[in-house]
Scaffold this active site. Structure first.
Site, PDB file in Angstrom:
ATOM      1  N   TYR A  54       3.739  -7.774   3.659  1.00  0.00           N
ATOM      2  CA  TYR A  54       4.164  -6.372   3.819  1.00  0.00           C
ATOM      3  C   TYR A  54       3.174  -5.403   3.175  1.00  0.00           C
ATOM      4  CZ  TYR A  54       8.313  -7.857   6.192  1.00  0.00           C
ATOM      5  OH  TYR A  54       9.156  -8.380   7.137  1.00  0.00           O
ATOM      6  N   GLN A  91      13.818  -0.026  16.179  1.00  0.00           N
ATOM      7  CA  GLN A  91      13.722  -1.310  15.474  1.00  0.00           C
ATOM      8  C   GLN A  91      12.476  -1.306  14.593  1.00  0.00           C
ATOM      9  OE1 GLN A  91      14.730  -4.791  18.331  1.00  0.00           O
ATOM     10  NE2 GLN A  91      14.131  -3.095  19.641  1.00  0.00           N
ATOM     11  N   HIS A 109      16.122  -1.621  11.477  1.00  0.00           N
ATOM     12  CA  HIS A 109      15.501  -2.747  10.764  1.00  0.00           C
ATOM     13  C   HIS A 109      14.780  -2.301   9.490  1.00  0.00           C
ATOM     14  CE1 HIS A 109      15.494  -5.366  14.675  1.00  0.00           C
ATOM     15  NE2 HIS A 109      16.680  -5.300  14.100  1.00  0.00           N
ATOM     16  N   CYS A 117      15.801  -2.367  -4.707  1.00  0.00           N
ATOM     17  CA  CYS A 117      15.985  -3.299  -5.817  1.00  0.00           C
ATOM     18  C   CYS A 117      17.187  -4.191  -5.509  1.00  0.00           C
ATOM     19  CB  CYS A 117      16.213  -2.541  -7.120  1.00  0.00           C
ATOM     20  SG  CYS A 117      16.618  -3.657  -8.499  1.00  0.00           S
ATOM     21  N   THR A 177      10.397  -2.765  23.907  1.00  0.00           N
ATOM     22  CA  THR A 177      11.002  -3.883  23.169  1.00  0.00           C
ATOM     23  C   THR A 177      11.206  -5.062  24.110  1.00  0.00           C
ATOM     24  OG1 THR A 177      12.915  -4.613  21.864  1.00  0.00           O
ATOM     25  CG2 THR A 177      13.312  -2.833  23.431  1.00  0.00           C
ATOM     26  N   ASN A 203       8.803  -0.208  29.696  1.00  0.00           N
ATOM     27  CA  ASN A 203       8.129  -1.266  28.952  1.00  0.00           C
ATOM     28  C   ASN A 203       6.855  -1.637  29.707  1.00  0.00           C
ATOM     29  OD1 ASN A 203       8.382  -2.812  26.569  1.00  0.00           O
ATOM     30  ND2 ASN A 203       8.950  -4.632  27.726  1.00  0.00           N
ATOM     31  N   ALA A 221       3.416   2.762  27.169  1.00  0.00           N
ATOM     32  CA  ALA A 221       4.366   3.777  26.693  1.00  0.00           C
ATOM     33  C   ALA A 221       3.753   5.174  26.668  1.00  0.00           C
ATOM     34  CB  ALA A 221       4.862   3.396  25.300  1.00  0.00           C
TER      35      ALA A 221
HETATM   36  C1  BJW Z   1       4.479  -2.242  25.351  1.00  0.00           C
HETATM   37  C2  BJW Z   1       3.187  -1.909  25.038  1.00  0.00           C
HETATM   38  C3  BJW Z   1       2.813  -0.614  25.377  1.00  0.00           C
HETATM   39  C4  BJW Z   1       3.431  -3.903  24.424  1.00  0.00           C
HETATM   40  N1  BJW Z   1       3.680   0.199  25.946  1.00  0.00           N
HETATM   41  N2  BJW Z   1       5.332  -1.427  25.931  1.00  0.00           N
HETATM   42  C5  BJW Z   1      20.813 -17.542  17.749  1.00  0.00           C
HETATM   43  C6  BJW Z   1      20.430 -18.368  16.703  1.00  0.00           C
HETATM   44  C7  BJW Z   1      20.122 -17.841  15.438  1.00  0.00           C
HETATM   45  C8  BJW Z   1      20.205 -16.485  15.201  1.00  0.00           C
HETATM   46  C9  BJW Z   1      20.582 -15.685  16.242  1.00  0.00           C
HETATM   47  C10 BJW Z   1      20.897 -16.213  17.503  1.00  0.00           C
HETATM   48  N3  BJW Z   1      21.211 -15.180  18.333  1.00  0.00           N
HETATM   49  C11 BJW Z   1      21.112 -14.063  17.644  1.00  0.00           C
HETATM   50  C12 BJW Z   1      20.743 -14.341  16.370  1.00  0.00           C
HETATM   51  C13 BJW Z   1      20.522 -13.352  15.307  1.00  0.00           C
HETATM   52  C14 BJW Z   1      19.095 -12.935  15.073  1.00  0.00           C
HETATM   53  C15 BJW Z   1      18.292 -13.012  16.356  1.00  0.00           C
HETATM   54  O1  BJW Z   1      18.319 -12.133  17.195  1.00  0.00           O
HETATM   55  N4  BJW Z   1      17.537 -14.056  16.542  1.00  0.00           N
HETATM   56  C16 BJW Z   1      16.780 -14.226  17.791  1.00  0.00           C
HETATM   57  C17 BJW Z   1      15.392 -14.710  17.469  1.00  0.00           C
HETATM   58  C18 BJW Z   1      17.557 -15.121  18.705  1.00  0.00           C
HETATM   59  N5  BJW Z   1      19.191 -11.564  14.620  1.00  0.00           N
HETATM   60  C19 BJW Z   1      19.356 -11.281  13.326  1.00  0.00           C
HETATM   61  O2  BJW Z   1      19.350 -12.130  12.462  1.00  0.00           O
HETATM   62  C20 BJW Z   1      19.620  -9.839  13.001  1.00  0.00           C
HETATM   63  N6  BJW Z   1      20.793  -9.723  12.226  1.00  0.00           N
HETATM   64  C21 BJW Z   1      21.998 -10.042  12.715  1.00  0.00           C
HETATM   65  O3  BJW Z   1      22.147 -10.478  13.847  1.00  0.00           O
HETATM   66  O4  BJW Z   1      23.040  -9.808  11.846  1.00  0.00           O
HETATM   67  C22 BJW Z   1      24.369 -10.179  12.279  1.00  0.00           C
HETATM   68  C23 BJW Z   1      25.025  -9.187  13.180  1.00  0.00           C
HETATM   69  C24 BJW Z   1      25.949  -9.614  14.091  1.00  0.00           C
HETATM   70  C25 BJW Z   1      26.567  -8.712  14.928  1.00  0.00           C
HETATM   71  C26 BJW Z   1      26.283  -7.372  14.863  1.00  0.00           C
HETATM   72  C27 BJW Z   1      25.380  -6.945  13.949  1.00  0.00           C
HETATM   73  C28 BJW Z   1      24.727  -7.850  13.122  1.00  0.00           C
HETATM   74  C29 BJW Z   1      18.462  -9.267  12.189  1.00  0.00           C
HETATM   75  C30 BJW Z   1      17.228  -9.177  12.997  1.00  0.00           C
HETATM   76  C31 BJW Z   1      16.078  -8.679  12.123  1.00  0.00           C
HETATM   77  C32 BJW Z   1      14.765  -8.581  12.888  1.00  0.00           C
HETATM   78  N7  BJW Z   1      13.738  -8.299  11.979  1.00  0.00           N
HETATM   79  C33 BJW Z   1      12.376  -8.080  12.491  1.00  0.00           C
HETATM   80  C34 BJW Z   1      11.460  -7.889  11.284  1.00  0.00           C
HETATM   81  C35 BJW Z   1      11.742  -6.523  10.632  1.00  0.00           C
HETATM   82  C36 BJW Z   1      10.782  -6.200   9.558  1.00  0.00           C
HETATM   83  C37 BJW Z   1       9.344  -6.268  10.026  1.00  0.00           C
HETATM   84  O5  BJW Z   1       8.915  -5.496  10.891  1.00  0.00           O
HETATM   85  O6  BJW Z   1       8.647  -7.110   9.480  1.00  0.00           O
HETATM   86  O7  BJW Z   1      12.363  -6.930  13.320  1.00  0.00           O
HETATM   87  S1  BJW Z   1      11.807  -9.371  13.578  1.00  0.00           S
HETATM   88  C38 BJW Z   1      10.925  -8.304  14.652  1.00  0.00           C
HETATM   89  O8  BJW Z   1      11.531  -8.352  15.972  1.00  0.00           O
HETATM   90  C39 BJW Z   1      11.149  -6.884  14.124  1.00  0.00           C
HETATM   91  C40 BJW Z   1      11.373  -6.122  15.399  1.00  0.00           C
HETATM   92  O9  BJW Z   1      12.058  -4.931  15.132  1.00  0.00           O
HETATM   93  C41 BJW Z   1      12.148  -7.093  16.246  1.00  0.00           C
HETATM   94  C42 BJW Z   1      12.109  -6.784  17.712  1.00  0.00           C
HETATM   95  O10 BJW Z   1      10.833  -6.880  18.222  1.00  0.00           O
HETATM   96  P1  BJW Z   1      10.318  -5.874  19.343  1.00  0.00           P
HETATM   97  O11 BJW Z   1      10.269  -4.513  18.811  1.00  0.00           O
HETATM   98  O12 BJW Z   1      11.110  -6.063  20.572  1.00  0.00           O
HETATM   99  O13 BJW Z   1       8.809  -6.354  19.534  1.00  0.00           O
HETATM  100  P2  BJW Z   1       8.231  -7.503  20.505  1.00  0.00           P
HETATM  101  O14 BJW Z   1       6.876  -7.826  20.033  1.00  0.00           O
HETATM  102  O15 BJW Z   1       9.194  -8.613  20.648  1.00  0.00           O
HETATM  103  O16 BJW Z   1       8.170  -6.785  21.938  1.00  0.00           O
HETATM  104  C43 BJW Z   1       7.269  -5.728  22.192  1.00  0.00           C
HETATM  105  C44 BJW Z   1       7.449  -5.275  23.635  1.00  0.00           C
HETATM  106  O17 BJW Z   1       6.600  -4.161  23.844  1.00  0.00           O
HETATM  107  C45 BJW Z   1       7.037  -6.354  24.662  1.00  0.00           C
HETATM  108  O18 BJW Z   1       8.028  -6.453  25.684  1.00  0.00           O
HETATM  109  C46 BJW Z   1       5.727  -5.809  25.264  1.00  0.00           C
HETATM  110  O19 BJW Z   1       5.571  -6.113  26.649  1.00  0.00           O
HETATM  111  C47 BJW Z   1       5.912  -4.332  25.063  1.00  0.00           C
HETATM  112  N8  BJW Z   1       4.639  -3.601  24.939  1.00  0.00           N
HETATM  113  N9  BJW Z   1       2.562  -3.034  24.456  1.00  0.00           N
HETATM  114  C48 BJW Z   1       4.940  -0.288  26.218  1.00  0.00           C
HETATM  115  N10 BJW Z   1       1.535  -0.208  25.120  1.00  0.00           N
END
Ligand code: BJW
Length: 236
Positions: A54, A91, A109, A117, A177, A203, A221
């Site tokens: 980080y 996110q 997120h 803390c 996303t 996207n 985007a």
């Molecule tokens: C472009 C572009 C351009 C490129 N123009 N577009 C099954 C098993 C085990 C666990 C789970 C399960 N099912 C669900 C879960 C829970 C788990 C989860 O989802 N796991 C999956 C892997 C399956 N989720 C959690 O644990 C979450 N908490 C939770 O569920 O709590 C319980 C709850 C229950 C009910 C209600 C509420 C809560 C917490 C998730 C935390 C995610 N954390 C991260 C890190 C954050 C800190 C950091 O940044 O370091 O968040 S992981 C990472 O992924 C980050 C992002 O916000 C997140 C999403 O990623 P994002 O933004 O979609 O990025 P990419 O890279 O995936 O996609 C980019 C897109 O842009 C692509 O499509 C490209 O094509 C596009 N793109 N260039 C337009 N120029």
């Protein structure tokens, strides 16, 4: 009546500003494992490693070359044009939406430029590197400071506010996303089934949940978002 709009953004919106996405071929998860840096267990096991990860990203975000792009700016313009009608849920842990001028914004997120803390819950701004032996300025505990970000297995922030807005929106936009991470990936279904909202994906390529959207617009985007916002403002 002007439509009520919920916008979900992900890493793709900040890519053209110079920040990496997660799951693209050149994304963050191609170089580090989630289990090593983005779970509470990883932080408990090896805080030095997680702080390094980080710290590097915080320095990257503070690089003067990293600036909001036309997509961030268009969403800020939409909020200004429709006061009280636009909720932006990101996110992303960067601050590019704020820098572009968005104000009604939820960082579900967390935020890279904040620390928390684990002993006393104090949250404050932080623009410098963190170390595993640093002390909390509020309670004095050592080794309890962490980035204020949501890791896998942790509850995302402000979920009540988000679901309330989703259940009452007329239009749901999902921008840059991949639809891999829940609960954010389920917002489109919530907006469709509860609010009967129109749903639009902007996207680079179809996301995991692409078939759930009424309309999809594919491209960088910085081009598709300003075009879409312009047309929306002309239409409504
Ligand atoms: C472009 C572009 C351009 C490129 N123009 N577009 C099954 C098993 C085990 C666990 C789970 C399960 N099912 C669900 C879960 C829970 C788990 C989860 O989802 N796991 C999956 C892997 C399956 N989720 C959690 O644990 C979450 N908490 C939770 O569920 O709590 C319980 C709850 C229950 C009910 C209600 C509420 C809560 C917490 C998730 C935390 C995610 N954390 C991260 C890190 C954050 C800190 C950091 O940044 O370091 O968040 S992981 C990472 O992924 C980050 C992002 O916000 C997140 C999403 O990623 P994002 O933004 O979609 O990025 P990419 O890279 O995936 O996609 C980019 C897109 O842009 C692509 O499509 C490209 O094509 C596009 N793109 N260039 C337009 N120029």
């Amino acid at each position: 009546m002007q439509p009520s709009i919920v916008i979900l953004t992900g890493a793709g919106i900040s890519r053209e500003s110079g920040l990496s996405t997660f799951r693209d071929a050149d994304g963050i998860w191609a170089t580090v494992r989630i289990e090593d840096v983005a779970t509470p267990e990883a932080f408990a096991r090896d805080p030095v490693r997680v702080h390094e990860f980080y710290n590097a990203r915080r320095r990257g975000l503070l690089d003067p070359k990293v600036q909001p792009n036309p997509a961030h700016q268009a969403l800020a313009e939409l909020e200004r044009a429709r006061p009280g009608k636009v909720l932006l849920v990101t996110q992303n842990i960067d601050d590019l939406h704020e820098r572009a001028g968005s104000r009604d914004l939820v960082h579900m997120h967390g935020e890279l430029l904040k620390i928390q803390c684990q002993a006393c819950g104090d949250v404050r701004d932080c623009r410098h590197d963190l170390g595993a032996g640093d002390s909390c300025p509020a309670c004095g505990s050592t080794g309890t400071l962490r980035p204020q970000v949501v890791w896998f297995g942790e509850m995302p922030l402000k979920m009540d506010r988000i679901y309330a807005a989703l259940s009452a929106c007329d239009l749901f936009l999902s921008i840059g996303t991949s639809g891999n991470v829940y609960p954010a990936a389920g917002f489109v279904q919530e907006a469709r089934s509860v609010a009967r909202a129109r749903t639009v994906e902007l996207n680079l390529e179809p996301s995991e949940g692409a078939s759930l959207f009424h309309e999809a617009i594919y491209g960088p985007a910085s081009q598709v978002v300003p075009d879409y916002v312009r047309k929306l403002l002309d239409r409504t």
